[in-house]
Design a protein around this motif. Sequence first.
Motif, mmCIF file in Angstrom:
data_model
loop_
_atom_site.group_PDB
_atom_site.id
_atom_site.type_symbol
_atom_site.label_atom_id
_atom_site.label_comp_id
_atom_site.label_asym_id
_atom_site.label_seq_id
_atom_site.Cartn_x
_atom_site.Cartn_y
_atom_site.Cartn_z
ATOM 1 N N ALA A 118 0.834 -1.220 0.000
ATOM 2 C CA ALA A 118 0.000 0.000 0.000
ATOM 3 C C ALA A 118 0.860 1.259 0.000
ATOM 4 O O ALA A 118 1.999 1.264 0.489
ATOM 5 N N TYR A 119 0.293 2.317 -0.536
ATOM 6 C CA TYR A 119 0.902 3.659 -0.507
ATOM 7 C C TYR A 119 1.364 3.958 0.930
ATOM 8 O O TYR A 119 0.584 3.802 1.885
ATOM 9 N N GLY A 120 2.630 4.367 1.085
ATOM 10 C CA GLY A 120 3.245 4.494 2.409
ATOM 11 C C GLY A 120 2.434 5.263 3.441
ATOM 12 O O GLY A 120 2.236 4.786 4.569
ATOM 13 N N VAL A 224 -2.300 20.976 -8.377
ATOM 14 C CA VAL A 224 -3.478 20.885 -7.522
ATOM 15 C C VAL A 224 -3.414 19.586 -6.708
ATOM 16 O O VAL A 224 -2.930 18.565 -7.197
ATOM 17 N N LEU A 225 -3.858 19.664 -5.460
ATOM 18 C CA LEU A 225 -3.990 18.472 -4.607
ATOM 19 C C LEU A 225 -5.474 18.253 -4.337
ATOM 20 O O LEU A 225 -6.159 19.175 -3.877
ATOM 21 N N LEU A 226 -5.974 17.049 -4.626
ATOM 22 C CA LEU A 226 -7.387 16.728 -4.392
ATOM 23 C C LEU A 226 -7.564 15.215 -4.329
ATOM 24 O O LEU A 226 -6.773 14.465 -4.911
ATOM 25 N N ALA A 345 8.279 13.398 -5.954
ATOM 26 C CA ALA A 345 7.136 12.528 -5.693
ATOM 27 C C ALA A 345 5.959 12.983 -6.552
ATOM 28 O O ALA A 345 6.046 13.957 -7.284
ATOM 29 N N SER A 346 4.881 12.277 -6.403
ATOM 30 C CA SER A 346 3.654 12.436 -7.180
ATOM 31 C C SER A 346 3.874 11.986 -8.621
ATOM 32 O O SER A 346 4.965 11.530 -8.998
ATOM 33 N N TRP A 347 2.826 12.057 -9.410
ATOM 34 C CA TRP A 347 2.818 11.551 -10.781
ATOM 35 C C TRP A 347 1.509 11.971 -11.436
ATOM 36 O O TRP A 347 0.668 12.587 -10.791
HETATM 37 C C1 LIG Z 1 -1.331 5.505 -4.929
HETATM 38 C C2 LIG Z 1 -1.479 6.839 -4.263
HETATM 39 N N1 LIG Z 1 -2.589 7.056 -3.528
HETATM 40 C C3 LIG Z 1 -2.767 8.232 -2.902
HETATM 41 C C4 LIG Z 1 -1.845 9.241 -2.998
HETATM 42 C C5 LIG Z 1 -2.075 10.513 -2.243
HETATM 43 O O1 LIG Z 1 -2.336 11.600 -3.073
HETATM 44 P P1 LIG Z 1 -2.061 13.088 -2.611
HETATM 45 O O2 LIG Z 1 -0.658 13.401 -2.991
HETATM 46 O O3 LIG Z 1 -3.075 13.887 -3.352
HETATM 47 O O4 LIG Z 1 -2.284 13.152 -1.136
HETATM 48 C C6 LIG Z 1 -0.695 9.060 -3.757
HETATM 49 C C7 LIG Z 1 0.311 10.141 -3.872
HETATM 50 O O5 LIG Z 1 1.402 9.970 -4.374
HETATM 51 C C8 LIG Z 1 -0.501 7.812 -4.406
HETATM 52 O O6 LIG Z 1 0.606 7.574 -5.139
#
Ligand SMILES: Cc1ncc(COP(=O)(O)O)c(C=O)c1O
Length: 401
Positions: A118-120, A224-226, A345-347
């Motif tokens: 899972a996402y960290g 943008v963050l959402l 980070a992000s994508w």
């Molecule tokens: C798989 C996954 N879920 C959720 C998120 C969280 O997104 P946010 O950066 O908008 O909080 C990310 C962010 O990298 C992600 O890679």
Amino acid sequence: MPDDLHSKTRRGFGTQVTHVSRPGVRNHGFVNGAVHRGSTVLYPSCEARGSINAAGFEKHALTYGTSGGPTHFALEDAIAEVEGGTRCLIVGTGLAACAVPLLAYLKAGDHCLIPDSAYGPTRRLADGLMAGWGIETTYYDPGIDAEGLKALMRPNTKVLYTESPGSHTFEMQDIPALAAVAHAGGAKVLMDNTWGIHHFQPFQHGVDVSIQALTKYVGGHSDVLLGSVTVNSEEDWRIIAGAGRFMGHYASPDDCWLALRGLRTMAVRLKHQEAAGLEVARWFEGRPEVLRVLHPALPSHPQHALWKRDFTGACSLFGVVFQPRYSAAQLDAMVDGLKLFGIGASWGGYESLALPTTGYITRTATSTELLGGPAVRFHIGLEDTADLIADLDSALATLPR
Ligand SMILES: Cc1ncc(COP(=O)(O)O)c(C=O)c1O
């Protein structure tokens, strides 16, 4: 032209994102909707106040700013349609979209199953706040089959959390098989479907709650963050919307508007990025410095068959595992030498990114050595693929032979 183009009829994806949630003639004829900012919503009379507040969970009910306004509703409707669900809650970040359903369905004494991949930050939430509140989490091998999951289910297991493919390691999960086991045991199935945006229809595969980091391909411009939480039943909507509102979750209408703008071009961006990502991933597969490429749409991926069965396409995020003879420091130096890839980070934005995964992979149910070598996560943006490959070629040439 009809005033409201929101429709459940099956149209092409490009048509869908071009037309969904447009205001039509309601907005003085302007193509795009307005940004409605606001806290107070005025009641027409004291008498009307009661019935308006009582309608709080109804679609598009205007009660107070935290319950959303027209700009939120437009984005909620659009994402619900893209995800194939009925209702959607927009929250301030993708991480908040992971947190809201976990905290909505779980209480002290409950048990939750989360994949090791899972996402960290989701993991951090489970190990921190959730554990502190008496919610127990078991991490499971994302490759688990139905029998394996049955053995992990307990009478108090209330949530099966899924993410397919997994963050950084890209394991695919057999969502329909796992969902059937979870449902038989009375648990809800939550899925972080950010990678699968549009290409995976969660509610057709047994998912109850679909999570999106709209920050990624929907926003599409790294500005943008959402997040969104989409459901497919009125019962789930009341639980999710109730929890989100109890906790005061909200998103700026300006950001919702940016996400709607991003959505209009998402079909062409995704199509281009899918092809470009695959081209670069295949190029990596032919390189002697590379041990393997972690891309579910490549036949070499161990769970390629699951991707092929359940997904209609891929996004442009994948991992590259380099030969174990390279140190993390050598890979860092190679990434530092890239000219067209940002390190970040992000994508899902328009620009390409490279991120060494050292320090991002935590494992408790499976081995941390699972990849077999040091890895870099690549996000392929909208640059010309030939330029990206030339840049990668130069950078890889700096690695010792
Ligand atoms: C798989 C996954 N879920 C959720 C998120 C969280 O997104 P946010 O950066 O908008 O909080 C990310 C962010 O990298 C992600 O890679």
